[in-house]
Enzyme design. Structure first.
Site, PDB file in Angstrom:
ATOM      1  N   CYS A 162      -1.960   0.308  -8.435  1.00 49.74           N
ATOM      2  CA  CYS A 162      -1.415   1.666  -8.552  1.00 49.74           C
ATOM      3  C   CYS A 162      -0.378   1.989  -7.489  1.00 49.74           C
ATOM      4  O   CYS A 162       0.202   3.077  -7.501  1.00 49.74           O
ATOM      5  CB  CYS A 162      -2.548   2.691  -8.518  1.00 49.74           C
ATOM      6  SG  CYS A 162      -3.752   2.441  -9.838  1.00 49.74           S
ATOM      7  N   HIS A 299      -1.290  10.806  -3.322  1.00 50.27           N
ATOM      8  CA  HIS A 299      -1.808   9.929  -4.384  1.00 50.27           C
ATOM      9  C   HIS A 299      -2.735  10.747  -5.280  1.00 50.27           C
ATOM     10  O   HIS A 299      -2.635  10.671  -6.497  1.00 50.27           O
ATOM     11  CB  HIS A 299      -2.537   8.740  -3.761  1.00 50.27           C
ATOM     12  CG  HIS A 299      -2.945   7.697  -4.739  1.00 50.27           C
ATOM     13  ND1 HIS A 299      -2.049   7.092  -5.600  1.00 50.27           N
ATOM     14  CD2 HIS A 299      -4.161   7.142  -5.011  1.00 50.27           C
ATOM     15  CE1 HIS A 299      -2.694   6.207  -6.360  1.00 50.27           C
ATOM     16  NE2 HIS A 299      -3.969   6.223  -6.019  1.00 50.27           N
ATOM     17  N   GLU A 310      -8.126  10.451   1.315  1.00 52.31           N
ATOM     18  CA  GLU A 310      -6.711  10.737   1.552  1.00 52.31           C
ATOM     19  C   GLU A 310      -6.544  11.938   2.476  1.00 52.31           C
ATOM     20  O   GLU A 310      -5.671  11.940   3.356  1.00 52.31           O
ATOM     21  CB  GLU A 310      -5.986  10.978   0.228  1.00 52.31           C
ATOM     22  CG  GLU A 310      -4.490  11.142   0.411  1.00 52.31           C
ATOM     23  CD  GLU A 310      -3.704  11.091  -0.896  1.00 52.31           C
ATOM     24  OE1 GLU A 310      -2.455  11.016  -0.816  1.00 52.31           O
ATOM     25  OE2 GLU A 310      -4.321  11.117  -1.974  1.00 52.31           O
ATOM     26  N   LYS A 331      -0.241  14.317 -10.234  1.00 45.01           N
ATOM     27  CA  LYS A 331      -1.124  13.711 -11.237  1.00 45.01           C
ATOM     28  C   LYS A 331      -1.942  14.776 -11.958  1.00 45.01           C
ATOM     29  O   LYS A 331      -2.516  14.502 -13.019  1.00 45.01           O
ATOM     30  CB  LYS A 331      -2.055  12.682 -10.584  1.00 45.01           C
ATOM     31  CG  LYS A 331      -1.365  11.407 -10.143  1.00 45.01           C
ATOM     32  CD  LYS A 331      -2.363  10.394  -9.590  1.00 45.01           C
ATOM     33  CE  LYS A 331      -1.693   9.096  -9.162  1.00 45.01           C
ATOM     34  NZ  LYS A 331      -0.884   9.240  -7.946  1.00 45.01           N
ATOM     35  N   HIS A 336      -2.700   9.850 -14.197  1.00 47.54           N
ATOM     36  CA  HIS A 336      -2.438   8.713 -13.309  1.00 47.54           C
ATOM     37  C   HIS A 336      -1.730   7.632 -14.103  1.00 47.54           C
ATOM     38  O   HIS A 336      -2.320   6.984 -14.970  1.00 47.54           O
ATOM     39  CB  HIS A 336      -3.751   8.190 -12.744  1.00 47.54           C
ATOM     40  CG  HIS A 336      -3.581   7.193 -11.638  1.00 47.54           C
ATOM     41  ND1 HIS A 336      -2.352   6.683 -11.274  1.00 47.54           N
ATOM     42  CD2 HIS A 336      -4.488   6.601 -10.800  1.00 47.54           C
ATOM     43  CE1 HIS A 336      -2.509   5.830 -10.276  1.00 47.54           C
ATOM     44  NE2 HIS A 336      -3.787   5.770  -9.967  1.00 47.54           N
ATOM     45  N   PHE A 395      -5.990  -0.514  -6.152  1.00 47.02           N
ATOM     46  CA  PHE A 395      -7.119  -1.436  -6.072  1.00 47.02           C
ATOM     47  C   PHE A 395      -6.706  -2.649  -5.233  1.00 47.02           C
ATOM     48  O   PHE A 395      -5.553  -3.082  -5.256  1.00 47.02           O
ATOM     49  CB  PHE A 395      -7.534  -1.912  -7.462  1.00 47.02           C
ATOM     50  CG  PHE A 395      -8.292  -0.883  -8.270  1.00 47.02           C
ATOM     51  CD1 PHE A 395      -8.670   0.330  -7.746  1.00 47.02           C
ATOM     52  CD2 PHE A 395      -8.646  -1.158  -9.591  1.00 47.02           C
ATOM     53  CE1 PHE A 395      -9.374   1.268  -8.494  1.00 47.02           C
ATOM     54  CE2 PHE A 395      -9.347  -0.241 -10.356  1.00 47.02           C
ATOM     55  CZ  PHE A 395      -9.708   0.972  -9.804  1.00 47.02           C
TER      56      PHE A 395
END
Length: 408
Positions: A162, A299, A310, A331, A336, A395
């Site tokens: 991502c 994010h 975060e 998002k 996402h 990831f």
């Protein structure tokens, strides 16, 4: 001497607009692009919503024979690149040997992969398309864009889950800064809204089980329980400053930082203290001034652990200043978009600098004591922005943060 790098072209295909103007207008108005899935019948899934791209017409960018040979992620990539190149007016103003492409994808042609696997299973190997391999491999979008624009310089499809879009932009920035190219097309593309992808994310409990589009992707809200899968593509033209000035290019912003770190902690979970993300934020902010008005496009996936971590990372990186920074997760509107997110959200950050508008975090209603910063809830905010950060985490512990400054 390190060379300065600016942004001279933008292109976007998103769930809330198929060009940059429509996309940012929708962000500014708080338009949520999440809706019931239309691409397939989701009745046997627990998750029945997604942020699909709407009314996309590939024939605006390529002919029908080419369309039939391309997975949708490549179509989106070509479309966003076409917009960015047209916007920049760079063609005929660049040495092809000094012109490159870094266009990545987190997953690549997974929809074609699924379709061809079913064809083989049901009809035998002779039923598999001769175009199967080039339709699925992740580097094909970057290659096709290079062919289209005769970009004979550096070419890569960087894959960092991502964080892919941000990684491609950041590495393109370094390539120009170090003198290896004069201009780059960079970004990310994803088209993974299909039953296989959603089943995989659903079964690992990454997706929200809320099927109400307006309270599904709710980053930093106490009720958050997972992300909403989106799709799309973003492309940027990065250019060496003197090269851009010489040809009279329009300059959107200067890219001034790129933090690339790894948590080295877990396959899917961020390190709890946010150390890796905090280091990426700090590296991307090395030119930050004490009087800069800062915006962070977070994010902000709307997963319980990510948003809390975060927030911790932002506090760790900026200390008391964190409370004064406007932070939002777009998002909440686009879902996402995986490997495309870093590029699409960089465009949001750059346009926020240009328009003096911070997009909101939509759906934010219930405060979480562990997420206690200024998330610009539910309504865009007009303010002059000097410096914007766009954060992307993936990831494998991937962290990529980009820093953009208003060009003066």
């Amino acid at each position: 001497m390190m060379r300065r790098v600016v942004i001279t072209g933008l292109g976007a295909i998103t769930p809330i607009g198929n060009n940059v103007s429509d996309y940012f207008d929708s962000l500014s108005k708080g338009v949520v692009g999440i809706a019931p899935i239309t691409k397939f019948d989701p009745s046997d899934l627990k998750v029945k919503i997604a942020a699909e791209v709407k009314n996309f017409d590939p024939s605006l960018y390529m002919d029908v024979p080419e369309i039939k040979k391309l997975d949708l992620y490549s179509q989106y990539a070509i479309a966003s690149a076409h917009q960015a190149v047209s916007d920049s007016k760079i063609m005929d103003n660049i040495n092809p040997h000094r012109f490159g492409v870094y266009m990545g994808s987190g997953i690549g042609g997974i929809d074609i992969f699924k379709t061809e696997a079913i064809k083989q299973h049901e009809g035998g190997s002779s039923k598999v398309s001769a175009n199967f391999i080039p339709m699925t491999i992740i580097n094909i979008a970057s290659g096709l864009i290079a062919i289209r624009y005769k970009a004979q310089g550096p070419n890569m499809a960087i894959v960092t889950a991502c964080a892919t879009g941000a990684s491609c932009i950041g590495e393109a920035y370094h390539t120009i800064m170090l003198g290896k190219a004069d201009a780059m097309i960079a970004g990310g593309s994803e088209a993974a809204v299909n039953k296989l992808s959603i089943a995989g994310f659903q079964n690992m409990f990454a997706l929200t089980r809320r099927n109400d589009p307006l309270c599904a992707s709710i980053p930093f809200d106490k009720r958050r329980d997972g992300f909403v899968l989106g799709e799309g593509s973003g492309a940027l033209i990065l250019e060496e400053l003197e090269h851009a000035k010489k040809r009279g290019a329009k300059i959107y912003a200067e890219i001034v930082g790129y933090g690339n770190t790894c948590d080295a902690h877990h396959v899917t979970a961020p390190v709890p203290d946010g150390n890796g993300a905090a280091r990426a934020l700090l590296i991307a902010s090395e030119t930050l001034k004490s009087n800069d008005n800062v915006y962070i496009n977070a994010h902000g996936t709307s997963t319980p652990f990510n948003d809390k971590t975060e927030t911790t990372a932002i506090k760790s990186a900026f200390g008391d200043r964190a409370e004064k920074i406007a932070i939002s997760s777009t998002k909440s509107m686009t879902g996402h978009t995986l490997g495309a997110a870093g590029a699409i959200e960089s465009i949001a950050s750059i346009m926020a600098i240009n328009k003096g508008i911070v997009p909101p975090t939509m759906g934010y209603l219930e405060k979480d004591d562990e997420c206690d910063l200024d998330y610009v809830p539910n309504k865009a905010r007009k303010t002059d922005i000097d410096f914007a950060l766009s954060s992307s985490f993936g990831f494998g512990g991937q962290n990529a943060v980009l820093g953009f400054r208003k060009y003066k």
